[in-house]
Write a protein that holds these residues in place. Structure first.
Motif, PDB file in Angstrom:
ATOM      1  N   GLY A 133      12.077  29.361  -5.761  1.00 29.32           N
ATOM      2  CA  GLY A 133      11.967  28.146  -6.585  1.00 29.32           C
ATOM      3  C   GLY A 133      10.752  27.361  -6.149  1.00 29.32           C
ATOM      4  N   HIS A 134       9.642  27.512  -6.887  1.00 30.41           N
ATOM      5  CA  HIS A 134       8.423  26.788  -6.521  1.00 30.41           C
ATOM      6  C   HIS A 134       8.412  25.376  -7.066  1.00 30.41           C
ATOM      7  N   GLY A 135       8.752  25.270  -8.350  1.00 33.10           N
ATOM      8  CA  GLY A 135       8.621  23.960  -9.000  1.00 33.10           C
ATOM      9  C   GLY A 135       9.899  23.148  -8.989  1.00 33.10           C
ATOM     10  N   GLY A 155      13.824  36.515  -0.311  1.00 31.44           N
ATOM     11  CA  GLY A 155      12.799  36.857  -1.304  1.00 31.44           C
ATOM     12  C   GLY A 155      13.340  37.434  -2.598  1.00 31.44           C
ATOM     13  N   HIS A 156      12.765  38.593  -2.974  1.00 30.62           N
ATOM     14  CA  HIS A 156      13.103  39.171  -4.288  1.00 30.62           C
ATOM     15  C   HIS A 156      14.507  39.766  -4.354  1.00 30.62           C
ATOM     16  N   PHE A 157      15.199  39.832  -3.226  1.00 27.51           N
ATOM     17  CA  PHE A 157      16.615  40.226  -3.270  1.00 27.51           C
ATOM     18  C   PHE A 157      17.353  39.315  -4.249  1.00 27.51           C
ATOM     19  N   GLN A 158      16.875  38.070  -4.297  1.00 24.15           N
ATOM     20  CA  GLN A 158      17.556  37.076  -5.139  1.00 24.15           C
ATOM     21  C   GLN A 158      17.457  37.417  -6.621  1.00 24.15           C
ATOM     22  N   ARG A 159      16.492  38.262  -6.965  1.00 20.15           N
ATOM     23  CA  ARG A 159      16.351  38.658  -8.368  1.00 20.15           C
ATOM     24  C   ARG A 159      16.908  40.058  -8.613  1.00 20.15           C
ATOM     25  N   GLY A 160      17.464  40.639  -7.537  1.00 18.27           N
ATOM     26  CA  GLY A 160      17.837  42.058  -7.611  1.00 18.27           C
ATOM     27  C   GLY A 160      19.228  42.325  -8.139  1.00 18.27           C
ATOM     28  N   SER A 188       5.506  42.069 -17.053  1.00 20.79           N
ATOM     29  CA  SER A 188       4.254  41.780 -16.331  1.00 20.79           C
ATOM     30  C   SER A 188       3.991  40.291 -16.464  1.00 20.79           C
ATOM     31  N   ARG A 189       3.138  39.803 -15.580  1.00 24.40           N
ATOM     32  CA  ARG A 189       2.766  38.389 -15.698  1.00 24.40           C
ATOM     33  C   ARG A 189       1.451  38.309 -16.468  1.00 24.40           C
ATOM     34  N   GLN A 190       1.439  37.558 -17.537  1.00 27.05           N
ATOM     35  CA  GLN A 190       0.227  37.346 -18.349  1.00 27.05           C
ATOM     36  C   GLN A 190       0.025  35.841 -18.437  1.00 27.05           C
ATOM     37  N   ILE A 220      15.676  32.772 -12.576  1.00 23.36           N
ATOM     38  CA  ILE A 220      16.630  32.420 -11.518  1.00 23.36           C
ATOM     39  C   ILE A 220      16.424  30.969 -11.088  1.00 23.36           C
ATOM     40  N   ASP A 221      15.299  30.362 -11.528  1.00 23.04           N
ATOM     41  CA  ASP A 221      14.983  29.001 -11.082  1.00 23.04           C
ATOM     42  C   ASP A 221      15.743  27.920 -11.854  1.00 23.04           C
ATOM     43  N   ASN A 222      16.304  28.276 -13.008  1.00 23.65           N
ATOM     44  CA  ASN A 222      17.017  27.326 -13.881  1.00 23.65           C
ATOM     45  C   ASN A 222      16.156  26.115 -14.247  1.00 23.65           C
ATOM     46  N   ALA A 275      13.682  25.310  -0.180  1.00 27.23           N
ATOM     47  CA  ALA A 275      13.082  25.923  -1.378  1.00 27.23           C
ATOM     48  C   ALA A 275      11.657  26.334  -1.053  1.00 27.23           C
ATOM     49  N   GLU A 276      11.186  27.438  -1.636  1.00 27.33           N
ATOM     50  CA  GLU A 276       9.816  27.880  -1.319  1.00 27.33           C
ATOM     51  C   GLU A 276       8.778  26.853  -1.765  1.00 27.33           C
ATOM     52  N   GLY A 277       9.195  25.933  -2.644  1.00 30.98           N
ATOM     53  CA  GLY A 277       8.254  24.891  -3.099  1.00 30.98           C
ATOM     54  C   GLY A 277       8.473  23.553  -2.425  1.00 30.98           C
TER      55      GLY A 277
END
Ligand code: F6P
Length: 383
Positions: free
Chosen positions: A180-182, A281-286, A74-76, A136-138, A231-233
């Motif tokens: 990759g946002h940042g 999208g999230h395929f990249q994490r799948g 989860s994201r906290q 996945i963003d390294n 990149a999404e960012g």
């Protein structure tokens, strides 16, 4: 008896299970029956709420190739960790309490940037912590490679590979939006691996005019299609000049769901070619980890067990120059590893004609034009 807690936090990625397996197998190997491993459910949520279960060696069997995380995640957000609830108790207090109540010897935490910041916070609160670099963003500072990145690169590359055929058939421009946002590592490397013509990353703001010009130049050279890896960012030069607040407001007002769609809309109105978007999208994490990530996560996992054995707590296990090393969490927390604009990979891409949409390839041309103008002026003066 050693008592170890494990959790996976933040966005999932390939290699979480193989890392858990690496840690657990190495610990069982070292301590036999003299160890208890507890798995917290859904990352820090489980630690906050005391939601955990005693794991057995069977839990870690057969999970090397399985995607996601057997523990859940989860994201906290780190920024909320010290906000008091109605009783004045923070999430941080609750986590420390769970740790102490369970009499843990160490917490093994798998996560990215936010997770690592919270891991460092727990270290500062007196908990023994070891973290492992997931994303996945390294973009985690202190390690040459994070796990998940190579597998995600394979997937993003495959998307770019496959889009080539339809782009060619229809003489279209395809914008492939990569996570990759940042940081633009994933876009940069999958863009190179997939043979993208233009790569747009957050570290190198782009100009629409320069992107259009590159597309036009390719057409003139006889290429009927083009592929843009964005990149999404990624940000435009105009956006780069805005303050943080102005930028946030501008993005909030954006009518498209993401930068890839905005770019496609803008290009469609500026260029003659049809521009389409693909967003994997999230395929990249799948799915499960590739061979590289299976090896890396096994090495990192065994590295974490080694640190536990030697009680070298307060570290992140990292890969540096192909060695598994320990980096103090205090040095890692809160630092983002972005693509240096003069990175060898950026230069390699430029050297083979890939554009970053910043107009760098036209700089010499501008200089030449300026010189020619000055020459003309001088000539006229003499006449
Ligand atoms: O940090 C990994 C990552 O996949 C980023 O590349 C992406 O921006 C983000 O997570 C997406 O998060 P979520 O799964 O919460 O939408």
């Amino acid at each position: 008896m050693k008592r170890i807690g494990m959790l996976t936090s933040g966005g999932d990625c390939q290699g979480l299970n193989s890392t858990l397996r690496g840690v657990a197998k190495a610990l069982y190997q070292e301590y036999g029956n003299d160890i208890e491993i507890y798995g917290f459910r859904d990352g820090y949520r489980g630690l906050i709420e005391g939601d955990y279960r005693l794991m057995t060696s069977r839990d870690f069997s057969g999970i090397l190739t399985i995607g996601g995380t057997i523990l859940g995640t989860s994201r906290q957000p780190f920024k909320n960790m010290k906000d008091p609830d109605e009783n004045g108790v923070t999430k941080c207090d609750k986590m420390v309490k769970t740790y102490k109540d369970m009499e843990l010897d160490c917490l093994v935490i798998l996560g990215g940037n936010g997770t690592t910041k919270s891991a460092n916070m727990l270290r500062e609160e007196g908990c023994n912590v070891i973290s492992l670099p997931k994303t996945i963003d390294n973009d985690l500072w202190g390690t040459d490679m994070t796990f998940g990145y190579q597998t995600a690169m394979d997937i993003a590359t495959d998307v770019i590979d496959k889009i080539h055929s339809t782009a060619t058939s229809h003489s279209r421009v395809f914008v492939v939006e990569i996570m990759g946002h940042g940081a633009g590592w994933l876009t940069l490397t999958s863009g190179i691996a997939g043979g993208a013509d233009i790569i747009l990353i957050p570290e190198i703001p782009y100009s629409l005019e320069a992107v259009c010009r590159t597309l036009e130049a390719r057409r003139k050279r006889g290429h009927t299609f083009s592929i843009i890896a964005v990149a999404e960012g990624a940000i435009s030069k105009e956006e780069a000049a805005l303050s943080k607040k102005e930028f946030k407001a501008a993005r909030a007002a954006m009518k498209e769901p993401s930068i890839g769609f905005r770019l496609a809309n803008e290009l469609n109105s500026m260029c003659d070619q049809e521009v389409r978007v693909v967003n994997p999208g999230h395929f990249q994490r799948g799915g499960g980890p590739d061979a590289y990530d299976r090896v890396l996560t096994t090495r990192l996992g065994a590295g974490a067990a080694r640190l536990i054995k030697h009680q070298q707590y307060g570290n992140m296990v990292a890969l540096r120059n192909n060695d598994i090393i320990a980096v103090p969490l205090s040095e890692v927390a809160g630092k983002l590893k972005v693509v240096p604009t003069d990175d060898q990979m950026v230069e390699t891409a430029r050297a083979i004609g890939i554009s970053f949409g910043d107009g760098a390839e036209y700089k010499d041309e501008k200089k030449k034009k300026k010189k020619d103008k000055e020459k003309d002026k001088d000539k006229k003066k003499k006449e």
